[in-house]
Write an enzyme that holds these catalytic residues in place. Structure first.
Site, PDB file in Angstrom:
ATOM      1  N   SER A 187       0.897  -0.924   0.169  1.00 22.00           N
ATOM      2  CA  SER A 187      -0.049  -0.045  -0.161  1.00 22.00           C
ATOM      3  C   SER A 187       0.721   1.276  -0.003  1.00 22.00           C
ATOM      4  O   SER A 187       1.995   1.258   0.520  1.00 22.00           O
ATOM      5  CB  SER A 187      -0.854  -0.086   1.266  1.00 22.00           C
ATOM      6  OG  SER A 187      -1.387   1.127   1.603  1.00 22.00           O
ATOM      7  N   LYS A 191       2.096  -3.922   6.763  1.00 24.40           N
ATOM      8  CA  LYS A 191       2.245  -4.064   5.281  1.00 24.40           C
ATOM      9  C   LYS A 191       4.073  -3.964   5.312  1.00 24.40           C
ATOM     10  O   LYS A 191       4.557  -4.539   4.239  1.00 24.40           O
ATOM     11  CB  LYS A 191       1.555  -2.831   4.486  1.00 24.40           C
ATOM     12  CG  LYS A 191       0.203  -2.921   4.408  1.00 24.40           C
ATOM     13  CD  LYS A 191      -0.189  -4.177   3.555  1.00 24.40           C
ATOM     14  CE  LYS A 191      -1.612  -4.853   3.658  1.00 24.40           C
ATOM     15  NZ  LYS A 191      -1.573  -5.926   2.935  1.00 24.40           N
ATOM     16  N   TYR A 199      -1.620  -1.074  10.954  1.00 23.50           N
ATOM     17  CA  TYR A 199      -2.042  -1.908   9.469  1.00 23.50           C
ATOM     18  C   TYR A 199      -0.600  -1.508   8.542  1.00 23.50           C
ATOM     19  O   TYR A 199      -0.222  -2.354   7.941  1.00 23.50           O
ATOM     20  CB  TYR A 199      -3.160  -1.200   9.082  1.00 23.50           C
ATOM     21  CG  TYR A 199      -3.497  -1.328   7.524  1.00 23.50           C
ATOM     22  CD1 TYR A 199      -3.467  -2.591   7.034  1.00 23.50           C
ATOM     23  CD2 TYR A 199      -3.332  -0.191   6.626  1.00 23.50           C
ATOM     24  CE1 TYR A 199      -3.762  -2.905   5.727  1.00 23.50           C
ATOM     25  CE2 TYR A 199      -3.298  -0.658   5.080  1.00 23.50           C
ATOM     26  CZ  TYR A 199      -3.593  -1.923   4.842  1.00 23.50           C
ATOM     27  OH  TYR A 199      -3.622  -2.095   3.480  1.00 23.50           O
TER      28      TYR A 199
HETATM   29  P1  NAD Z   1     -10.726  -7.266   1.094  1.00 22.37           P
HETATM   30  O1  NAD Z   1     -10.845  -7.319   2.993  1.00 22.37           O
HETATM   31  O2  NAD Z   1     -12.100  -7.248   0.626  1.00 22.37           O
HETATM   32  O3  NAD Z   1     -10.171  -8.584   0.963  1.00 22.37           O
HETATM   33  C1  NAD Z   1      -9.181  -9.391   1.758  1.00 22.37           C
HETATM   34  C2  NAD Z   1      -9.723 -10.926   1.587  1.00 22.37           C
HETATM   35  O4  NAD Z   1      -8.695 -11.627   2.538  1.00 22.37           O
HETATM   36  C3  NAD Z   1     -11.084 -10.572   2.482  1.00 22.37           C
HETATM   37  O5  NAD Z   1     -11.859 -11.497   1.605  1.00 22.37           O
HETATM   38  C4  NAD Z   1     -10.729 -11.560   3.784  1.00 22.37           C
HETATM   39  O6  NAD Z   1     -11.873 -12.523   4.125  1.00 22.37           O
HETATM   40  C5  NAD Z   1      -9.600 -12.508   3.328  1.00 22.37           C
HETATM   41  N1  NAD Z   1      -8.808 -12.895   4.681  1.00 22.37           N
HETATM   42  C6  NAD Z   1      -8.332 -11.871   5.591  1.00 22.37           C
HETATM   43  N2  NAD Z   1      -7.512 -12.403   6.377  1.00 22.37           N
HETATM   44  C7  NAD Z   1      -7.193 -13.786   5.971  1.00 22.37           C
HETATM   45  C8  NAD Z   1      -6.772 -15.011   6.594  1.00 22.37           C
HETATM   46  N3  NAD Z   1      -6.065 -14.714   7.585  1.00 22.37           N
HETATM   47  N4  NAD Z   1      -6.819 -15.883   5.782  1.00 22.37           N
HETATM   48  C9  NAD Z   1      -7.575 -16.193   4.696  1.00 22.37           C
HETATM   49  N5  NAD Z   1      -8.215 -14.996   4.164  1.00 22.37           N
HETATM   50  C10 NAD Z   1      -8.086 -13.993   4.800  1.00 22.37           C
HETATM   51  O7  NAD Z   1      -9.708  -6.197   0.864  1.00 22.37           O
HETATM   52  P2  NAD Z   1      -9.312  -5.584  -0.400  1.00 22.37           P
HETATM   53  O8  NAD Z   1      -9.684  -3.987  -0.403  1.00 22.37           O
HETATM   54  O9  NAD Z   1      -9.637  -6.453  -1.569  1.00 22.37           O
HETATM   55  O10 NAD Z   1      -7.854  -5.560  -0.101  1.00 22.37           O
HETATM   56  C11 NAD Z   1      -6.791  -6.881  -0.601  1.00 22.37           C
HETATM   57  C12 NAD Z   1      -5.490  -6.363   0.152  1.00 22.37           C
HETATM   58  O11 NAD Z   1      -4.892  -5.256  -0.594  1.00 22.37           O
HETATM   59  C13 NAD Z   1      -5.391  -6.371   1.447  1.00 22.37           C
HETATM   60  O12 NAD Z   1      -4.103  -7.201   1.632  1.00 22.37           O
HETATM   61  C14 NAD Z   1      -5.352  -4.861   1.686  1.00 22.37           C
HETATM   62  O13 NAD Z   1      -4.431  -4.688   2.697  1.00 22.37           O
HETATM   63  C15 NAD Z   1      -4.678  -4.496   0.482  1.00 22.37           C
HETATM   64  N6  NAD Z   1      -5.006  -3.085  -0.056  1.00 22.37           N
HETATM   65  C16 NAD Z   1      -6.092  -2.594   0.062  1.00 22.37           C
HETATM   66  C17 NAD Z   1      -6.289  -1.127  -0.419  1.00 22.37           C
HETATM   67  C18 NAD Z   1      -7.967  -0.805  -0.327  1.00 22.37           C
HETATM   68  O14 NAD Z   1      -7.974   0.435  -0.258  1.00 22.37           O
HETATM   69  N7  NAD Z   1      -8.777  -1.723  -0.541  1.00 22.37           N
HETATM   70  C19 NAD Z   1      -5.291  -0.296  -0.434  1.00 22.37           C
HETATM   71  C20 NAD Z   1      -3.844  -0.679  -0.093  1.00 22.37           C
HETATM   72  C21 NAD Z   1      -3.756  -2.176  -0.119  1.00 22.37           C
END
Ligand code: NAD
Ligand code: UDP
Length: 338
Positions: free
Chosen positions: A125, A153, A149
């Site tokens: 991120s 990362k 958080y």
């Molecule tokens: P999201 O919460 O929709 O998707 C993450 C998925 O991971 C969820 O379906 C959740 O059930 C699953 N999960 C969490 N912990 C788990 C575990 N221990 N075992 C198995 N599954 C698990 O989030 P997203 O927005 O799709 O983000 C995806 C990734 O991108 C994340 O790592 C997030 O930190 C990163 N990210 C997201 C953003 C954003 O703004 N959406 C920005 C930067 C980085």
């Protein structure tokens, strides 16, 4: 057919990526513990692509389950989305974040190493840049974090770099996302926050659809063009396509490859509200309120490195991002429970 494991594949960014991977001809296996997503996503993916991704409701911290999976499939790469992402919650329950995001990734990498699958694409991120000294942000800017958080990362980035340095067979992509928004064109897949959204876009669309009363704009006294915070919003479909490219080209890459995934353009909160109103015809009830602690004034990417090395660029304009976000929200006022 190349096989890819997608952790967190029923989540927001994961589900969009799974669709594109299937469309690009990959065999996709998803693991997701459903802590922040719903299984019905698989029905939607199937109706869009005609293929139901293979799904296991596993947790990435469960080494035995991962070992079985790696025995059963011959994965070329792992695209690792699984993680918790609520900044506020991470300051209240930091151990939950370190356990899930950091320990979970270590366990995943142990299973990958044992199986000899050594290509990983990790969801990092722009938060790892902290409060950048200038914009646009380049990948070599200093890193720092302001909450657990973000620290989780950055820790994972460091762990993956150390792992790669210890064993050159690993290929690591650290993809630093800016602000993903928007939804699949079908309006059947999108972002479905469990509680009151923390992020701007789902808040705006939920106000517009009548689920929430009023958007609070967090501060109008930042040193930006209109005083509100500026971010680099990127369509989730563009973001997804970068992962497909990384999976397709992994064997041509070596080492650790760190890329900004953004458009290179910054929009203020007021730009977002006004453009949303224009393209959807919906009005958004808002008020100006206090700054949110920890927020920075502006943040946008220099995305030229990833264009040069991976051949990837974001194409979609802000208006398209907002139209697509609205189609998803208005078709599914209660997200996947609609
Ligand atoms: P999201 O919460 O929709 O998707 C993450 C998925 O991971 C969820 O379906 C959740 O059930 C699953 N999960 C969490 N912990 C788990 C575990 N221990 N075992 C198995 N599954 C698990 O989030 P997203 O927005 O799709 O983000 C995806 C990734 O991108 C994340 O790592 C997030 O930190 C990163 N990210 C997201 C953003 C954003 O703004 N959406 C920005 C930067 C980085
Ligand atoms: N923001 C806002 N009201 C909200 C949510 C966010 O004014 O209810 C602002 C926030 O201050 C920032 C921008 O919108 O300037 C993007 O915030 P978001 O939480 O979506 O992403 P991040 O701050 O993590 O980049």
């Amino acid at each position: 057919m190349k096989s890819v494991l997608v952790t967190g594949g029923t989540g927001y960014i994961g589900s969009h990526t799974v669709i594109q991977l299937i469309e690009a001809g990959f065999e996709v296996v998803i693991i997701d513990n459903l802590s922040n997503s719903k299984e019905v996503v698989l029905d939607r993916v199937e109706s869009i692509t005609g293929v139901r991704p293979i799904f296991y409701p596993y947790d990435i911290r469960n080494f035995d389950a991962l070992r079985e999976l790696f025995d059963q499939y011959d994965f070329e790469s792992v695209i690792h989305f699984a993680g918790l992402k609520a900044v506020g919650e991470s300051t209240e329950i930091p151990l939950k974040y370190y356990d899930n995001n950091v320990s979970g990734t270590v366990t995943l990498c142990e299973a990958m190493a044992e199986a000899g699958c050594k290509n990983i694409v990790f969801s990092s991120s722009a938060t790892v840049y902290g409060d950048p000294a200038s914009v646009p942000i380049l990948e070599n800017f200093p890193t720092s974090t302001t909450n657990p958080y973000g620290s989780s990362k950055l820790m994972v980035e460091n762990i993956l770099q150390d792992l790669q340095a210890s064993d050159p067979e690993w290929t690591v992509f650290l993809l630093r996302y800016f602000n993903p928004i928007g939804a699949h064109k079908s309006g059947t897949i999108g972002e479905d926050p469990r509680d009151i959204p923390n992020n701007l876009l789902p808040y705006v669309t939920q106000v517009a659809v009548g689920k929430l009363e009023q958007l609070a704009i967090f501060g109008d006294d930042y040193p930006t063009k209109d005083g509100t915070g500026v971010r680099d919003y990127i369509h989730v479909e563009d973001l997804a396509s970068a992962h497909v490219k990384a999976a397709q080209q992994a064997s041509n890459f070596k080492g650790t490859n760190i890329y900004n995934l953004g458009t290179g353009r910054g929009y203020s909160v007021l730009d977002i509200v006004k453009t949303f109103e224009e393209v959807t015809g919906q009005s958004v009830n808002y008020k100006i309120s206090e700054r949110r602690p920890g927020d920075i004034a502006e943040c946008w990417a220099d995305p030229s490195l990833v264009a040069k090395e991976l051949g990837w660029k974001a194409h979609r304009e802000l208006s398209e991002m907002l139209e697509d976000a609205w189609r998803w929200q208005s078709n599914n006022p209660n997200g996947y429970d609609s």
